[in-house]
Write a protein that holds these residues in place. Structure first.
Motif, PDB file in Angstrom:
ATOM      1  N   GLU A  54      42.334  54.671  51.848  1.00 20.86           N
ATOM      2  CA  GLU A  54      43.699  54.343  51.877  1.00 20.86           C
ATOM      3  C   GLU A  54      43.973  53.595  52.995  1.00 20.86           C
ATOM      4  OE1 GLU A  54      45.729  58.087  51.833  1.00 20.86           O
ATOM      5  OE2 GLU A  54      45.230  58.518  49.603  1.00 20.86           O
ATOM      6  N   GLN A  55      43.454  53.934  54.392  1.00 23.37           N
ATOM      7  CA  GLN A  55      43.804  53.313  55.565  1.00 23.37           C
ATOM      8  C   GLN A  55      43.264  51.686  55.306  1.00 23.37           C
ATOM      9  OE1 GLN A  55      41.670  54.248  58.874  1.00 23.37           O
ATOM     10  NE2 GLN A  55      43.330  53.664  60.118  1.00 23.37           N
ATOM     11  N   ALA A  56      41.924  51.659  54.771  1.00 24.56           N
ATOM     12  CA  ALA A  56      41.309  50.206  54.696  1.00 24.56           C
ATOM     13  C   ALA A  56      42.022  49.360  53.937  1.00 24.56           C
ATOM     14  CB  ALA A  56      40.028  50.483  54.081  1.00 24.56           C
ATOM     15  N   ASN A  57      42.722  50.001  52.684  1.00 26.99           N
ATOM     16  CA  ASN A  57      43.269  49.182  51.674  1.00 26.99           C
ATOM     17  C   ASN A  57      44.688  48.712  52.308  1.00 26.99           C
ATOM     18  OD1 ASN A  57      41.642  48.942  49.430  1.00 26.99           O
ATOM     19  ND2 ASN A  57      42.413  51.219  48.839  1.00 26.99           N
ATOM     20  N   GLU A  58      45.268  49.735  53.185  1.00 27.22           N
ATOM     21  CA  GLU A  58      46.628  49.268  53.960  1.00 27.22           C
ATOM     22  C   GLU A  58      46.305  47.958  54.769  1.00 27.22           C
ATOM     23  OE1 GLU A  58      48.143  52.733  55.818  1.00 27.22           O
ATOM     24  OE2 GLU A  58      48.519  53.729  54.055  1.00 27.22           O
ATOM     25  N   MET A  59      45.137  48.310  55.588  1.00 25.11           N
ATOM     26  CA  MET A  59      44.679  47.137  56.589  1.00 25.11           C
ATOM     27  C   MET A  59      44.491  46.005  55.879  1.00 25.11           C
ATOM     28  SD  MET A  59      42.293  49.409  59.018  1.00 25.11           S
ATOM     29  CE  MET A  59      41.562  47.698  59.651  1.00 25.11           C
ATOM     30  N   LYS A  60      43.986  45.871  54.483  1.00 24.28           N
ATOM     31  CA  LYS A  60      43.777  44.798  53.923  1.00 24.28           C
ATOM     32  C   LYS A  60      44.842  44.137  53.425  1.00 24.28           C
ATOM     33  CE  LYS A  60      40.913  43.078  49.986  1.00 24.28           C
ATOM     34  NZ  LYS A  60      39.854  43.482  48.923  1.00 24.28           N
ATOM     35  N   ALA A  61      45.789  44.654  53.015  1.00 29.41           N
ATOM     36  CA  ALA A  61      47.125  44.395  52.629  1.00 29.41           C
ATOM     37  C   ALA A  61      47.899  43.503  53.941  1.00 29.41           C
ATOM     38  CB  ALA A  61      47.997  45.122  51.998  1.00 29.41           C
ATOM     39  N   GLU A  62      47.713  44.253  54.996  1.00 30.99           N
ATOM     40  CA  GLU A  62      48.298  43.747  56.172  1.00 30.99           C
ATOM     41  C   GLU A  62      47.650  42.306  56.438  1.00 30.99           C
ATOM     42  OE1 GLU A  62      48.591  46.842  59.199  1.00 30.99           O
ATOM     43  OE2 GLU A  62      49.779  48.007  57.982  1.00 30.99           O
TER      44      GLU A  62
END
Length: 126
Positions: A54-62
């Protein structure tokens, strides 16, 4: 000695290449690190992997959002948001791990940061 220099130069060339960000690989690597250091159960591993994914996907979106933005410099609020996200993740991981495991988790994070406390270095010649 020459072989070590050659290997080092070769490794630097490869590391200089930018790989495409892969959330699954990142989450797997981080969850594996916790599993190794903390001897997690399969259930704990799955829960921690999910958090890291979840964190990695948030970072990717950012990152994607930042690429489209004209201002590429991170602002203080971005750094603050990152710190809040890291603290939230740590508290979620703490809820999954036992006290003993969480102590081991904190140790690997501290070691990764280089010991935690910053400040001036002592003169090595002393």
């Amino acid at each position: 000695m020459a072989m070590m220099i050659t290997i080092g130069a070769s490794a630097q060339q490869k590391s200089g290449e930018r790989r495409e960000f892969n959330a699954e690989e990142m989450a797997t690597r981080q969850a594996d690190e916790v599993k190794k250091a903390c001897s997690t159960t399969d259930e704990q591993y799955a829960a921690i992997y999910k958090l890291y994914l979840e964190q990695a996907n948030e970072m990717k979106a950012e990152r994607e959002s930042a690429k489209s933005s004209s201002d590429s410099k991170p602002e203080k609020r971005d750094m603050s948001a990152m710190k809040e996200r890291r603290e939230k993740l740590n508290s979620q991981i703490k809820a999954i791990l036992t006290d003993e495991q969480f102590t081991a988790f904190q140790k690997i994070k501290k070691d990764k940061r280089g010991g935690g406390q910053g400040g001036p270095r002592k003169n090595q010649s002393e």
